[in-house]
Write an enzyme that holds these catalytic residues in place. Structure first.
Site, PDB file in Angstrom:
ATOM      1  N   TRP A   1      34.937 -41.790  24.134  1.00 38.90           N
ATOM      2  CA  TRP A   1      35.752 -41.982  25.336  1.00 38.90           C
ATOM      3  C   TRP A   1      36.285 -43.402  25.479  1.00 38.90           C
ATOM      4  CZ3 TRP A   1      36.078 -39.455  30.517  1.00 38.90           C
ATOM      5  CH2 TRP A   1      36.058 -38.065  30.403  1.00 38.90           C
TER       6      TRP A   1
ATOM      7  N   TYR B   1      35.025 -40.202  17.191  1.00 40.39           N
ATOM      8  CA  TYR B   1      35.064 -39.588  18.523  1.00 40.39           C
ATOM      9  C   TYR B   1      34.492 -40.529  19.595  1.00 40.39           C
ATOM     10  CZ  TYR B   1      34.277 -36.348  22.321  1.00 40.39           C
ATOM     11  OH  TYR B   1      34.295 -35.740  23.543  1.00 40.39           O
TER      12      TYR B   1
END
Ligand code: PGD
Length: 764
Positions: free
Chosen positions: A112, A110
């Site tokens: 960004w 996970y």
């Protein structure tokens, strides 16, 4: 744009960049009315000493081979050449895959990463694991909105329809009488959007709306959650009690017969069960304004006044991500929808319920008619997953069962963890527990641009290029501009982009063709651009050829002119355009959720007290929210983020009266502590925070004084040493990092230096 200026784009805005010796000068995109100051973090980033510049192997792993190891986070690193690194990584992938199969590889990874759509690290790692190993254990949902993403489809529709395609700012500024924003509308959050945001328009939309007469009401423990431009009101509430507050509002509406019974009967299911719950038919607890006031710290009179102000006006109710990032976070989201329904507002222009307006720059925007294609992920041959915030549970409890969204699942036994483009030692809770979890697998491989705490726990660290070192395309479905991102500098040291690293690994594994399909990075970009041209051609629209686009640097895509269409169509004709819920209506009571039998998320929304509670005079509610000076933990070493620190520490906000009672003054260093850990931070005093509450943003890089301590002290001020690692509920198992309970004391003694930005020891 001068020839030395290069167009580029980040999650927090587009800009032109020019390399000037070791620094980068930044000029925001001319079309951006309100550029983000986060751009200032790029200026010193390229050559900062904390960059990872060589492939590095942890000494313990190199000497003793794969296996669980408690030295992770506290070991030396040895540099190796790229061929050695590729041989080690491919050899380990081959070993694990042939011994245990893809069920033993966690590639959820996970994070960004950066804004370019091709060099998107998560997409790259997923494609790599699918095309080389045949699959991997994945993660579902996000740390941002883990509980709303699971709840909303049961009760109203997919999250994207209610958030990204929800009520637009244009409609709000033209129509809304009242915007009731639980968790506020802080500009520090809407300055960011994954994939990019070229026009920061929230401030001016709020200004326009306020000038027309929109009344903005922010319900939050922090006044700073509502910008001055909204000229709004602050209703100060105890953290995590919004569900009780909304129940109080509903009870007043019922008592005064101010609910829209026609709307509730025609467009909703389950209102009678809700009314019965409010009356306390089953348990004798009457949930009225006085009951709510006791829990949420807003007076019964204020609850009544607000409830009476809402009917017969165009009211928009919105709930920030933050509210559902806490224990039982599903409940305030569900209740906000019920409140909007009780007022009969859903589907009216500028009215109803929109999820998380202002929480990201995507929300409240108009949608592009076509979106930029994403990198194909290949086929994952196995179907094993965890809700994303269950990472530590998975590593610590292989084989154990857990509940999720009506299913009973089992944690796989993970031997190898592969991470690229994320920082779990930023995003996860209870970092001491996370460290114990990260000591379990045989091998942890990380691609990073810099020596984050995650890199410092890895066995193999591969140096990744920063966005400023790559050619890419930046864009988001809610941004009408598409940017040709140009490299501003050569890669730092031996850094390579994730695609190149994976290409070499795929070659070593005999799967290069499957991974690359014979394309270079540039050829992938050209092919994705061609797909976009194809999609637009179907709409009789055209784009310049690829080379012209790159020369221009930016182009504009056609957009839809209206938003919130699902709810508008439903309102117009609920029979012909039912909602995608089991009943086709707004589900105030959900048979599906009731059928799951979860005590922590029953069939209609309820108030459930949290496991941990602050006690006045003894402990405090800690709000660990998004930072204003960086995106998450990214570029915490950047100039803009660094300038916000005091004595090198992150700054926390405390009410002056709380500070006085604790013998603490402005600028003091304090220790925040609980059973899980301790963190140092510098104190800023403010009356813009509710008494009994402390705010410490996330994103200060984890800097443990003793990395092996059971209850570590973070010298720098990372709140996730303190937060609790528990899911929101059995339904969604979302992250609950937003709110926790801490004690505080003034720090005395010698202040230990922050070492988060000094790379770990390396044997040259
Ligand atoms: P970032 O700091 O953005 O945090 O968690 P996330 O892991 O996404 O991490 C991205 C990492 O990717 C950085 O370390 C960066 O250096 C690296 N990177 C950037 N570009 C590249 C690249 O091209 N290649 C590679 N290999 N790496 C790259 C964010 C998460 O934190 C989120 S979304 C939320 S909403 C949560 N918020 C909270 C909260 O409110 N409160 C608490 N307590 N905790 C939270 N955690 C969550």
């Amino acid at each position: 744009m001068s020839s030395s200026q290069k167009m580029h784009s980040a999650h927090w805005g587009a800009f032109q960049a020019e390399l000037q010796q070791d620094n980068v000068s930044i000029t925001p995109f001319a079309g951006d009315p309100d550029p983000s100051p986060l751009l200032g973090n790029f200026t010193n980033a390229l050559t900062h000493p904390v960059r990872v510049t060589r492939p590095m192997i942890r000494r313990g792993w190199l000497e003793q081979g794969p296996g669980a190891d408690t030295r992770r986070g506290n070991d030396e690193y040895l540099p190796v050449s790229w061929p050695e690194a590729i041989a080690l990584v491919s050899g380990e992938l081959r070993r694990v895959n042939s011994a245990y199969g893809p069920e033993a590889v966690f590639g959820g990874s996970y994070g960004w990463s950066s804004a370019g759509r091709f060099h998107h690290a998560q997409s790259q790692v997923h494609r790599f694991l699918n095309t080389t190993l045949g699959g991997y254990v994945r993660s579902v949902n996000s740390y941002s909105s883990g509980s709303a993403a699971v709840l909303l489809p049961h009760i109203v529709g997919p999250m994207d329809e209610i958030a990204r395609r929800g009520v637009s700012w244009q409609e709000i500024s033209a129509n809304s009488d009242i915007v009731l924003a639980f968790g506020g509308l802080a500009l520090k959050n809407s300055q960011v959007a994954s994939g990019g945001i070229s026009e920061h328009t929230e401030r001016s939309f709020m200004q326009q709306a306020a000038a027309r007469g929109t009344r903005f009401i922010s319900v939050s423990p922090l006044a700073s959650d509502l910008p001055a431009e909204a000229a709004g009101e602050w209703l100060s509430i105890i953290p995590g009690t919004d569900a009780a507050f909304i129940l109080g509002l509903l009870s007043v509406l019922i008592e005064r017969q101010l609910t829209d019974e026609d709307f509730l009967a025609s467009y909703c299911t389950g209102w009678p069960q809700m009314v019965a719950y409010l009356r306390g038919d089953e348990d004798g607890v009457v949930r009225d304004a006085c009951w709510a006031a006791e829990i949420c710290g807003v007076s019964a009179a204020q609850i009544r006044t607000l409830a009476e102000a809402l009917p017969h006006r165009r009211v928009l109710v919105t709930v920030a991500h933050a509210l559902q990032r806490s224990e039982h976070g599903e409940q305030p989201v569900w209740l906000a929808l019920v409140l909007a329904a009780a007022l009969g507002q859903p589907g009216l222009p500028g009215g109803g319920f929109t999820y998380a307006l202002g929480a990201l720059g995507h929300y409240g925007k108009l949608f592009n008619r076509v979106s930029f294609p994403s990198l194909p992920q290949g086929r994952n041959g196995i179907d094993r997953f965890i809700p994303v915030a269950k990472i530590a549970d998975m590593l610590l409890q292989p084989g154990e069962h857990f509940d999720y969204n009506g299913r009973r699942l089992r944690y796989p036994h993970i031997r190898l963890v592969y991470w690229a483009g994320g920082n779990p030692f930023h995003h996860h809770q209870d970092l001491a527990r996370l460290r114990r979890a990260f000591c379990q697998p045989d091998t942890l491989i990380v691609h990073e641009t810099a020596w984050t705490a995650t890199a410092r726990h890895a066995d193999i660290v591969l140096p990744a290029t920063m966005t400023l070192e790559r050619e890419d395309i930046g864009g988001a479905p809610t941004d009408r501009h598409l940017f040709a991102m140009e490299p501003v500098a050569e890669p730092a040291g031996l850094a390579r982009d994730d695609f190149t690293i994976f290409t070499e690994l795929a070659r070593a594994l005999g799967r290069e063709q499957e991974f690359t399909e014979g394309r270079t990075a540039r050829q992938w970009l050209q092919s994705m651009y061609r797909q976009l041209q194809g999609k637009l051609a179907e709409l009789q629209a055209s784009l310049p050829d690829y080379d012209t686009f790159r020369r221009q640097g930016v182009l504009q895509l056609p957009q839809h002119t209206e938003s919130g269409l699902m709810m508008k169509a439903f309102r117009q004709d609920p029979r012909r355009s039912p909602l995608p819920t089991p009943s086709g209506r707004i589900e105030i009571f959900s048979e599906t959720i009731a059928g799951f039998g979860y005590a922590d998320c029953p069939g209609h929304p309820v108030w459930l007290p949290p496991t941990e509670q602050a006690v006045a005079g003894e402990s405090y509610w800690l709000i660990a929210n998004q930072p204003a000076t960086r995106l998450h933990s990214q570029l915490d070493f950047g100039n803009y983020s660094q300038r916000s620190k005091r004595q090198d520490r992150e700054v926390c906000c405390l009410h002056p009266e709380d500070a006085q009672a604790a013998g603490i003054g402005e600028g003091d260093i304090i220790e925040l502590y609980n059973d899980r850990g301790r963190a140092l931070a510098s104190v800023s005093l403010s009356r813009q925070i509710r008494q009994g509450v402390i705010q410490l943003p996330t994103g200060a890089w984890y800097d443990p004084e003793d990395p092996l301590a059971e209850r570590p002290l973070c010298r720098h001020g990372n709140p996730n040493v303190l937060t609790r690692d528990a899911g929101t509920s059995s339904l969604a198992q979302g992250c609950t990092g937003q709110i926790t309970v801490v004690k505080i004391k003034k720090f005395r003694g010698d202040l230990p230096p922050v070492q988060a930005f000094i790379p770990p020891e390396a044997d040259a």
